[in-house]
Design an enzyme around this catalytic site. Structure first.
Site, PDB file in Angstrom:
ATOM      1  N   HIS A  57       0.859  -1.182   0.000  1.00 45.08           N
ATOM      2  CA  HIS A  57       0.000   0.000   0.000  1.00 45.08           C
ATOM      3  C   HIS A  57       0.896   1.234   0.000  1.00 45.08           C
ATOM      4  O   HIS A  57       1.202   1.780   1.045  1.00 45.08           O
ATOM      5  CB  HIS A  57      -0.888  -0.021   1.234  1.00 45.08           C
ATOM      6  CG  HIS A  57      -1.977   1.004   1.201  1.00 45.08           C
ATOM      7  ND1 HIS A  57      -3.206   0.809   1.823  1.00 45.08           N
ATOM      8  CD2 HIS A  57      -2.052   2.221   0.631  1.00 45.08           C
ATOM      9  CE1 HIS A  57      -3.953   1.874   1.638  1.00 45.08           C
ATOM     10  NE2 HIS A  57      -3.288   2.744   0.916  1.00 45.08           N
ATOM     11  N   GLU A  88      -2.449  -1.563  -3.381  1.00 40.79           N
ATOM     12  CA  GLU A  88      -3.580  -0.848  -2.804  1.00 40.79           C
ATOM     13  C   GLU A  88      -3.309   0.651  -2.787  1.00 40.79           C
ATOM     14  O   GLU A  88      -2.148   1.089  -2.748  1.00 40.79           O
ATOM     15  CB  GLU A  88      -3.797  -1.298  -1.359  1.00 40.79           C
ATOM     16  CG  GLU A  88      -4.047  -2.770  -1.200  1.00 40.79           C
ATOM     17  CD  GLU A  88      -4.261  -3.135   0.245  1.00 40.79           C
ATOM     18  OE1 GLU A  88      -3.649  -2.509   1.120  1.00 40.79           O
ATOM     19  OE2 GLU A  88      -5.049  -4.062   0.502  1.00 40.79           O
ATOM     20  N   HIS A 209      -7.784  -6.677   6.720  1.00 39.62           N
ATOM     21  CA  HIS A 209      -7.577  -5.680   7.787  1.00 39.62           C
ATOM     22  C   HIS A 209      -7.799  -6.296   9.171  1.00 39.62           C
ATOM     23  O   HIS A 209      -8.895  -6.722   9.515  1.00 39.62           O
ATOM     24  CB  HIS A 209      -8.401  -4.410   7.627  1.00 39.62           C
ATOM     25  CG  HIS A 209      -7.755  -3.252   8.330  1.00 39.62           C
ATOM     26  ND1 HIS A 209      -6.921  -2.343   7.696  1.00 39.62           N
ATOM     27  CD2 HIS A 209      -7.774  -2.887   9.625  1.00 39.62           C
ATOM     28  CE1 HIS A 209      -6.479  -1.456   8.574  1.00 39.62           C
ATOM     29  NE2 HIS A 209      -6.983  -1.770   9.763  1.00 39.62           N
TER      30      HIS A 209
HETATM   31  C1  LIG Z   1      -6.475  -1.475   3.020  1.00 39.04           C
HETATM   32  C2  LIG Z   1      -6.068  -2.102   4.288  1.00 39.04           C
HETATM   33  O1  LIG Z   1      -6.870  -2.433   5.126  1.00 39.04           O
HETATM   34  C3  LIG Z   1      -4.660  -2.350   4.513  1.00 39.04           C
HETATM   35  O2  LIG Z   1      -4.195  -3.089   3.496  1.00 39.04           O
HETATM   36  C4  LIG Z   1      -3.828  -1.100   4.536  1.00 39.04           C
HETATM   37  O3  LIG Z   1      -2.733  -1.284   3.703  1.00 39.04           O
HETATM   38  C5  LIG Z   1      -3.325  -0.860   5.913  1.00 39.04           C
HETATM   39  O4  LIG Z   1      -2.489   0.260   5.834  1.00 39.04           O
HETATM   40  P1  LIG Z   1      -1.359   0.450   6.936  1.00 39.04           P
HETATM   41  O5  LIG Z   1      -0.458  -0.773   6.832  1.00 39.04           O
HETATM   42  O6  LIG Z   1      -0.696   1.751   6.516  1.00 39.04           O
HETATM   43  O7  LIG Z   1      -2.053   0.510   8.250  1.00 39.04           O
HETATM   44  N1  LIG Z   2      -6.060  -5.178   2.697  1.00 38.23           N
HETATM   45  C1  LIG Z   2      -5.634  -5.587   4.025  1.00 38.23           C
HETATM   46  C2  LIG Z   2      -4.136  -5.710   4.048  1.00 38.23           C
HETATM   47  O1  LIG Z   2      -3.500  -5.700   3.006  1.00 38.23           O
HETATM   48  C3  LIG Z   2      -3.439  -5.869   5.333  1.00 38.23           C
HETATM   49  O2  LIG Z   2      -4.170  -5.361   6.418  1.00 38.23           O
HETATM   50  P1  LIG Z   2      -3.525  -5.645   7.869  1.00 38.23           P
HETATM   51  O3  LIG Z   2      -3.401  -7.133   8.003  1.00 38.23           O
HETATM   52  O4  LIG Z   2      -2.178  -4.974   7.896  1.00 38.23           O
HETATM   53  O5  LIG Z   2      -4.509  -5.056   8.836  1.00 38.23           O
END
Ligand SMILES: CC(=O)[C@@H](O)[C@H](O)COP(=O)(O)O
Ligand SMILES: NCC(=O)COP(=O)(O)O
Length: 263
Positions: A57, A88, A209
């Site tokens: 992300h 993402e 998440h």
């Molecule tokens: C979209 C999502 O829920 C996660 O993939 C996101 O990448 C979390 O971002 P952080 O790792 O910056 O908290």
């Molecule tokens: N889209 C969710 C992700 O890539 C990771 O979320 P998290 O496990 O770091 O909360």
């Protein structure tokens, strides 16, 4: 840059694919100018242990994943043709330039603001529909699957499909917070109904998440059709204690238990 060849995106042998989010490896690396822990080495470890995908992300503030990580991983994954690359971000910020340059297997559109602490909500329809439609069209025309980050609201699924999304990613923080409490069944049922609604209009389903080794199996047992879970924060925390290889094997066991006949 040549587009990565999209592998068959179906769930693996009827099981859910595990995509490891490497944000938190990059976050730790960025706290010194030493280049360790390495994001690409982490990717190699988790893929050799059996993960089926890599998620990043690249936020506009580059607090963790940086532009160089995105291209380094794209280069690495050329040697892993059956591994999916999921990127993402917010398509109204920096994500589209990344997608045009890298052409990953999947783009997950997330409605985060630039400085947001973490992702904490999905898209809202009809508000976001028409401005998303052309970006979904462009992304799909590049050969990239589009997944929309969504709260588990059944009534929103048809709109997601109508604007061209291939999949939705169910935002699972509400489930993770309820897991192990008296509200678990009630909250989980919301995800079941949202998944059923998504499947009924032809959407694929991802989830992510705050998923972890404790809550993952119950989620996948209950929620139909989950093709991919993307997990990062808890998985990297586990890897600090268990190592990448044992951690991935643990998560794969959690997934396999969800599909095993229940005694
Ligand atoms: C979209 C999502 O829920 C996660 O993939 C996101 O990448 C979390 O971002 P952080 O790792 O910056 O908290
Ligand atoms: N889209 C969710 C992700 O890539 C990771 O979320 P998290 O496990 O770091 O909360």
């Amino acid at each position: 840059m040549n587009p990565l060849v999209a592998p068959e995106s179906s769930a693996h042998g009827g099981r859910t694919a595990l995509s490891v989010n490497l944000n938190k490896v990059a976050l730790l690396r960025n706290t010194r100018h030493l280049g360790i822990p390495s994001v690409t080495r982490a990717a190699i470890f988790v893929l050799e242990a059996g993960a089926q995908g890599i998620t990043v992300h690249p936020r506009p503030d580059e607090r963790h994943i940086r532009a160089g990580d995105v291209t380094d991983l794209a280069e690495l994954l050329k040697a892993w043709p059956h591994v999916e690359y999921n990127i993402e971000g917010n398509p109204f910020h920096n994500l589209m330039d990344v997608i045009r340059a890298v052409r990953p297997h999947q783009a997950t559109f997330v409605p985060d603001t630039v400085g947001q602490f973490t992702s904490d909500h999905g898209w809202t329809f009809p508000d976001d529909a028409e401005r998303l439609r052309p970006l979904i069209e462009e992304t799909r025309a590049l050969g990239v699957r589009v997944s929309l980050f969504m709260d588990p609201i059944p009534e929103m699924m048809r709109a997601a499909r109508d604007i061209g999304a291939d999949r939705v990613e169910l935002y699972t923080e509400a489930y993770a917070s309820a897991w192990g409490t008296p509200r678990q069944a009630e909250v989980l049922d919301r995800y079941v109904r949202a998944a059923e609604a998504a499947l009924s209009v032809g959407l694929g389903i991802n989830a992510g998440h705050d998923l972890n080794r404790d809550n993952l199996t119950d989620f996948l047992r209950a929620v139909p059709g989950v093709q991919e879970v993307s997990i990062g924060h808890a998985l990297v925390a586990d890897a600090l204690e268990l190592g990448y290889t044992e951690t991935i094997r643990d998560y794969q066991r959690c997934i396999q238990r969800a599909f095993a006949p229940q005694r």
